[in-house]
Design a protein around this motif. Structure first.
Motif, short mmCIF file in Angstrom:
data_model
loop_
_atom_site.label_atom_id
_atom_site.label_comp_id
_atom_site.label_asym_id
_atom_site.label_seq_id
_atom_site.Cartn_x
_atom_site.Cartn_y
_atom_site.Cartn_z
N LEU A 13 0.73 -1.10 0.07
CA LEU A 13 0.12 -0.02 0.14
C LEU A 13 0.75 1.18 -0.11
O LEU A 13 1.71 1.18 0.82
N PHE A 14 0.52 2.13 -0.95
CA PHE A 14 1.35 3.35 -0.82
C PHE A 14 0.62 4.40 -1.05
O PHE A 14 -0.57 4.38 -1.48
N ILE A 15 1.15 5.40 0.16
CA ILE A 15 0.15 6.66 0.43
C ILE A 15 1.08 7.86 0.39
O ILE A 15 1.89 8.04 0.80
N ASP A 16 0.84 8.67 -0.60
CA ASP A 16 1.37 9.93 -0.82
C ASP A 16 0.60 10.93 -0.16
O ASP A 16 -0.61 11.49 -0.41
N LEU A 17 1.17 11.86 1.21
CA LEU A 17 0.38 12.61 1.72
C LEU A 17 0.69 14.08 1.27
O LEU A 17 1.87 14.33 1.05
N GLY A 18 -0.21 14.87 0.99
CA GLY A 18 -0.30 16.19 0.48
C GLY A 18 -1.71 16.80 0.27
O GLY A 18 -2.72 16.38 0.90
N THR A 19 -1.75 17.94 -0.52
CA THR A 19 -3.21 18.48 -0.59
C THR A 19 -4.19 17.46 -1.28
O THR A 19 -5.18 17.42 -0.91
N ASN A 20 -3.41 16.63 -2.06
CA ASN A 20 -4.18 15.48 -2.68
C ASN A 20 -3.64 14.26 -2.33
O ASN A 20 -2.29 14.15 -2.23
N GLY A 21 -4.25 13.29 -1.63
CA GLY A 21 -3.78 12.11 -1.23
C GLY A 21 -3.70 11.20 -2.33
O GLY A 21 -4.87 10.78 -2.65
N GLU A 22 -2.44 10.70 -2.78
CA GLU A 22 -2.38 9.61 -3.74
C GLU A 22 -2.36 8.25 -3.30
O GLU A 22 -1.23 8.29 -2.31
N ILE A 23 -3.07 7.18 -3.46
CA ILE A 23 -2.85 6.02 -2.88
C ILE A 23 -2.88 4.95 -3.98
O ILE A 23 -3.71 5.14 -4.90
N VAL A 24 -1.96 4.00 -3.66
CA VAL A 24 -1.87 3.01 -4.62
C VAL A 24 -1.69 1.65 -4.09
O VAL A 24 -1.30 1.27 -2.96
N PHE A 25 -2.47 0.69 -4.56
CA PHE A 25 -2.37 -0.86 -3.85
C PHE A 25 -2.31 -1.95 -4.77
O PHE A 25 -2.76 -1.78 -5.97
N GLY A 26 -1.37 -2.85 -4.42
CA GLY A 26 -1.12 -3.91 -5.25
C GLY A 26 0.24 -4.54 -5.24
O GLY A 26 0.93 -4.36 -4.27
N SER A 27 0.85 -5.15 -6.41
CA SER A 27 2.03 -5.79 -6.61
C SER A 27 2.66 -5.89 -7.97
O SER A 27 2.10 -5.04 -8.71
N ASP A 173 -5.98 -6.74 6.58
CA ASP A 173 -5.05 -7.93 6.97
C ASP A 173 -4.18 -8.54 5.63
O ASP A 173 -3.34 -9.47 5.84
N CYS A 174 -4.75 -7.96 4.32
CA CYS A 174 -4.11 -8.57 3.39
C CYS A 174 -2.81 -7.54 3.07
O CYS A 174 -1.91 -8.15 2.15
N ILE A 175 -2.60 -6.52 3.64
CA ILE A 175 -1.46 -5.90 3.31
C ILE A 175 -0.18 -6.26 3.75
O ILE A 175 -0.17 -6.60 4.95
N ASP A 176 0.73 -6.54 2.94
CA ASP A 176 2.09 -6.92 3.66
C ASP A 176 3.30 -5.82 3.81
O ASP A 176 3.99 -5.90 4.73
N LYS A 177 2.93 -4.63 3.17
CA LYS A 177 3.87 -3.37 3.21
C LYS A 177 3.05 -2.12 3.22
O LYS A 177 2.36 -2.36 2.25
N VAL A 178 3.41 -1.00 3.85
CA VAL A 178 2.81 0.23 3.73
C VAL A 178 4.02 1.05 3.67
O VAL A 178 4.71 1.29 4.37
N TYR A 179 4.04 1.96 2.32
CA TYR A 179 4.93 2.95 2.12
C TYR A 179 4.23 4.27 2.19
O TYR A 179 3.34 4.58 1.59
N VAL A 180 4.99 5.24 3.04
CA VAL A 180 4.23 6.44 3.27
C VAL A 180 5.14 7.45 2.62
O VAL A 180 6.52 7.50 3.10
N ALA A 181 4.77 8.38 1.83
CA ALA A 181 5.52 9.42 1.28
C ALA A 181 4.86 10.68 1.49
O ALA A 181 3.75 10.88 2.12
N GLY A 182 5.90 11.90 1.24
CA GLY A 182 5.34 13.17 1.41
C GLY A 182 6.22 13.83 2.17
O GLY A 182 6.84 13.46 2.88
N GLY A 183 6.44 15.03 1.78
CA GLY A 183 7.38 16.15 2.65
C GLY A 183 6.60 16.55 3.72
O GLY A 183 6.91 17.98 4.08
#
Length: 272
Positions: A13-27, A173-183
């Protein structure tokens, strides 16, 4: 591109925090994506004493549950006085106010003390640094309007994650890794982010803060034609979910606009 989730077998799960939150899930097999309008709160906007993560920004905070006294970590040289609060500091402060039962799930102040002040209209605020303690000679505080703005921002993020998982018939429960991005600071206290209901309540070991990944990816594309081609390939292979037309998204958003959530069973660790 920078997170490399497109090249991993694990469900990321990839989460980019900002004015818009961009989220991607997959492999490497599939990538689902969505975007939500979180507003500028993660970058210090819409917060009365908010600021970007530069010198003088409060980037981390703990609060003594008995005395309500804060202990601060401030960006800059040793001895730097606080100027305002950046995104990671806002997360910490709200999480600590909730943990210490100074605010309720709606973000309203329910305890009184030297650090809790109220204006002429009765609106509460928590004083993080008095005028004498700050760099600017002005009080650094967070009020109920600030907290409400941030609750909506974190609610947008969690409801987007929740909806994205539901769209592929999966659960946290299906998430193996969460990557959080944003400055938003030097890093995020993931436990606090989970405690306020911003991120899914999965094992903290699964979380990794990767900083401003958009810049990292842009640097790679400047230096490498192969990176440019890979970025185009990754984008072409992503499936985009339009949240505004997805059934149930608004209900999910409204449910997430509490600390941590209207369904506390989703966040068992927040009760610890």
């Amino acid at each position: 591109l920078a997170s490399r989730i497109w090249d991993k077998d694990e469900m990321s799960l990839f989460i980019d925090l900002g004015t818009n939150g961009e989220i991607v899930f997959g492999s490497r097999d599939f990538l689902m994506s969505c975007a939500c309008s979180a507003g500028p709160a993660f970058e210090g906007g819409d917060i009365s004493c908010g600021m970007r993560a530069t010198d003088g920004a409060i980037e981390a905070c703990t609060i003594d549950a008995d005395t309500m006294t804060p202990a601060l970590t401030i960006v800059g040289e040793a001895g730097q006085k606080p100027v305002g609060i950046c995104g990671s500091g806002i997360i910490d402060i709200i999480a600590e106010l909730f943990r210490c039962k100074i605010i309720n799930p709606k973000g309203l102040f329910v305890r009184e003390g030297d650090r809790v002040k109220r204006d002429a209209h009765g609106m509460g605020r928590y004083v993080i640094a008095t005028a004498e303690e700050s760099e600017t000679g002005r009080e650094v505080s967070i009020n109920e309007v600030d907290i409400d703005n941030f609750i909506r921002a974190k609610g947008a993020i969690f409801s987007a994650v929740d909806t994205l998982l539901q769209s592929v018939d999966m659960t946290p429960d299906c998430i193996d890794k969460v990557y959080v991005a944003g400055g938003i600071g030097s890093g995020i206290n993931m436990q606090n982010a989970v405690r306020i209901g911003m991120f899914p309540d999965v094992e903290l070991e699964k979380y990794q803060y990767i900083g401003n990944s958009s810049l990292t990816g842009a640097y790679a594309m400047v230096l490498s034609n192969e990176a440019i081609a890979k970025c185009a390939e990754v984008a072409a292979n992503m499936t985009y979910l339009e949240l505004s037309t997805y059934p149930g998204y608004m209900d999910s958003f409204v449910a997430a606009c509490f600390i941590p959530h209207t369904d506390a069973r989703l966040f068992p660790s927040s009760l610890l």
